[in-house]
Enzyme design. Structure first.
Site, PDB file in Angstrom:
ATOM      1  N   SER A   1       0.846  -1.193   0.000  1.00 22.02           N
ATOM      2  CA  SER A   1       0.000   0.000   0.000  1.00 22.02           C
ATOM      3  C   SER A   1       0.886   1.251   0.000  1.00 22.02           C
ATOM      4  O   SER A   1       2.069   1.191   0.340  1.00 22.02           O
ATOM      5  CB  SER A   1      -0.944  -0.027   1.206  1.00 22.02           C
ATOM      6  OG  SER A   1      -0.482   0.845   2.204  1.00 22.02           O
ATOM      7  N   LYS A   2       0.273   2.361  -0.353  1.00 23.05           N
ATOM      8  CA  LYS A   2       1.053   3.620  -0.454  1.00 23.05           C
ATOM      9  C   LYS A   2       1.650   4.009   0.888  1.00 23.05           C
ATOM     10  O   LYS A   2       2.689   4.639   0.964  1.00 23.05           O
ATOM     11  CB  LYS A   2       0.126   4.740  -0.948  1.00 23.05           C
ATOM     12  CG  LYS A   2      -0.160   4.674  -2.434  1.00 23.05           C
ATOM     13  CD  LYS A   2      -0.370   6.092  -2.986  1.00 23.05           C
ATOM     14  CE  LYS A   2      -0.655   6.064  -4.465  1.00 23.05           C
ATOM     15  NZ  LYS A   2      -2.066   5.801  -4.790  1.00 23.05           N
ATOM     16  N   LYS A   3       0.961   3.596   1.949  1.00 22.21           N
ATOM     17  CA  LYS A   3       1.422   3.978   3.285  1.00 22.21           C
ATOM     18  C   LYS A   3       2.683   3.224   3.726  1.00 22.21           C
ATOM     19  O   LYS A   3       3.348   3.628   4.674  1.00 22.21           O
ATOM     20  CB  LYS A   3       0.300   3.706   4.295  1.00 22.21           C
ATOM     21  CG  LYS A   3      -0.781   4.785   4.262  1.00 22.21           C
ATOM     22  CD  LYS A   3      -1.787   4.563   5.362  1.00 22.21           C
ATOM     23  CE  LYS A   3      -2.693   3.417   4.999  1.00 22.21           C
ATOM     24  NZ  LYS A   3      -3.674   2.962   5.889  1.00 22.21           N
TER      25      LYS A   3
END
Ligand code: GLU
Length: 590
Positions: A315-317
């Site tokens: 995920s981007k996080k």
């Protein structure tokens, strides 16, 4: 006999033959048998750098153990030999020359150093170097050099390779029996080496030349070869053999077992630790301070066993460390089955044990795990094929009968060790005791157990439904061969009653006085005794069973008593009851 149907199994002796290779051999075997064709074993040993001594012998021994017979091959003979490519070396040069002469191949003089430098230059720009229709225009080969220069180089004996000149802007279409139409664009293909600097052909050239000369009608092999097939079709075309080109069937990948089949309450901490260790070994640049976070992440995803893989989506996080961890876990927990998985997860991925140069390269085989060859074949048959009926157990002739290439699936087939064990159990149950006794004897001997055939037959008869593999008969059922080592404590804690001893001993004596120490008689007499004394089966059975076998899950009590015999039963009961008292005392004291 159908002499038009000719298939080959063409392993490279680069190490032990893993189950993917065995499955390929099996499908080749089944189809050939079904069609009344000819099955050929061809050893593809042109890559001297990857040659592993002992690998060919291992392959032959595995095929022999599994009972797959070949019609032509090394040591078997046939009209199309030799069947080892290294012994055919002199044959390939002229086909490479033929490709040069027709303008479909060229000499490449680039040295290994030049190519490495080229690769590195590309990598520094985050690109991948490929020797192809574009780059060849800038490289050191007979397409860029003048005819004069080429001639001089060849006369001087300068080292060269011969590369296939893949045409630009074309499509190569394959009609694969399993995958249907597959289209390749030639602009995506590299100019593969055909003849190497040492004069040896590469796999691609040798494979096509041999399939042609050996009149192969069907190529049945693993999906990993599908991308190369475009080159192979071009080779058939350039050599003028396209009209007799074999039909292709590319078998689906064998996938790793699903994590929820092997993550257990007991092993999950150890498994997480091992994965994290491997992660840090592989990614040395990552700081050890990330270790506890990595472990925490694993223990979190292991909680929802069924969805482990879906939790690995990046995920981007995610920071760099988490991203690296997820990539690593993904390749270790999903995708293609690797030979390391067997070792990590405790199951075999090779038919026979293999002793490599290092411990990491040594593996225990299906045979040594106690599998029967028929069970392994039956299990493998279902990794990618199904008969379209409910039937699961197939003898080899039955499999031949039911087999067809069009029932092979495209989707990856998941390796499931529990299923393998289930198959083996079915074969154990089906096998007659005398056969199993013969197979078991060497193991019995190794343990220095001295028993008669009759006794072993009785033990096998009682144990075979309770185990998955042959060695388990003497491992789980060790109590048929030596005194009980340990008593199942839980049951004793829960149900033992020291006052019950009198009745248990009383019954023992009554049984000893029977003229015949035989299962049915023992049972009848026990029933009478229980009724007369107001006792139930539950008051007696569990303790007799634990006393004789250490567990309440062993074989049927009276049969076991008959097999062990009066004297041994007496000995075990007399040893057990005081021991139960002791075990029981640890409960009341604690
Ligand atoms: N030698 C190749 C291998 O080891 C054979 C591939 C093929 O069947 O064409 O798998």
């Amino acid at each position: 006999m159908n002499d038009k149907i000719r298939l080959r199994f063409a392993p490279s002796p680069t190490g032990a033959l893993h189950i993917g290779g065995v499955r390929t051999a099996l499908y080749n075997y089944l189809f050939t048998q079904k069609m009344g064709g000819t099955l050929i074993l061809r050893i593809e040993d042109t890559d001297q750098t990857r040659y592993v001594p002992g690998a060919e012998a291992y392959i032959l021994e595995s095929l022999r153990w599994l009972g797959m017979e070949f019609d032509e091959g090394p040591g078997i003979g046939g009209d199309f030999g030799p069947y080892r490519q290294s012994e055919r070396k002199s044959l390939y040069g002229k086909y490479a020359q033929n490709l040069i002469d027709s303008g479909n191949a060229y000499y490449a003089f680039d040295t290994a150093e030049e190519l490495t430098a080229m690769r590195e230059a590309y990598e520094s720009r985050k690109e991948t170097f490929r020797y192809d229709g574009i780059t060849r225009q800038e490289l050191n080969n007979s397409l860029t050099l003048s005819a004069e220069e080429v001639k001089t180089k060849l006369e001087n004996g300068d080292p060269y390779t011969i590369r296939l000149k893949v045409p630009r802007d074309e499509e190569v279409v394959i009609n694969d029996i399993v995958r249907g139409e597959v289209v390749f664009r030639t602009n995506e293909l590299d100019d593969k080496v055909m003849l190497k600097g040492d004069g040896m052909p590469t796999y691609h050239l040798a494979n096509i030349v041999d399939d042609h000369l050996m009149k192969i009608s069907h190529v049945v092999r693993g999906e990993e070869w599908l991308p190369s097939t475009a080159h192979h079709v071009l080779l058939y075309r350039f050599l003028g053999w396209e009209d007799t080109m074999p039909q292709f069937a590319h078998l689906p990948l064998i996938l790793k077992p699903s994590p929820d089949s092997y993550i257990t309450k007991e092993n999950k901490v150890a498994l997480a630790e091992r994965l994290v260790d491997e992660f840090f070994n592989k990614n040395e640049e990552i700081d050890q301070s990330y270790r506890s976070d990595a472990l925490a992440f694993l223990s979190q995803i292991f909680q929802d066993k069924k969805n482990v893989v879906s939790k690995l989506k990046i995920s981007k996080k995610d920071d760099d460390n988490k991203r690296a961890l997820k990539v690593f876990l993904k390749s270790n927990l999903s995708g293609k089955l690797s030979k390391r998985d067997g070792d990590r997860l405790g199951f075999p991925v090779f038919p026979l044990s293999w002793v490599g140069e290092t411990k990491e390269d040594s593996f225990k085989g299906f045979r040594e795990f106690g599998f029967m060859p028929q069970a392994m074949l039956n299990f493998l048959a279902f990794l990618g094929w199904n008969p379209g009926t409910e039937q699961e157990i197939f003898s080899l002739p039955e499999m031949v009968d039911a087999f067809s290439l069009d029932r092979i699936g495209k989707a990856g087939a998941r390796f499931d060790f529990d299923k393998a064990k289930w198959f083996n159990q079915q074969y154990l149950i089906q096998s007659d005791n005398a056969t199993l006794v013969e197979l078991l004897k060497p193991m019995v001997k190794e343990k220095n157990y001295e028993v008669t055939d009759e006794y072993l037959t009785a033990a096998v008869g009682m144990m075979k439904e309770r185990v998955n593999t042959l060695p388990e008969i003497i491992e789980t059922g060790y109590y048929f061969f030596e005194p009980v080592k340990e008593y199942e404590e839980k049951m004793i804690h829960k149900k033992w009653n020291p006052d019950r001893k009198t009745a248990l001993l009383d019954l023992k004596e009554q049984l000893e006085n029977l003229p015949d120490y035989q299962a049915e008689k023992l049972e009848a007499s026990t029933k009478t005794y229980l009724e007369a004394n107001g006792l139930s089966f539950g008051d007696v059975f569990p303790f007799y069973r634990i006393a004789l076998s250490g567990t309440t899950k062993g074989p049927a009590l009276f049969e076991m008593m008959e097999a062990l015999g009066k004297a041994e039963v007496e000995k075990r009961l007399l040893t057990a009851f005081p021991a139960f008292d002791e075990v029981f005392a640890t409960k009341t004291n604690s």
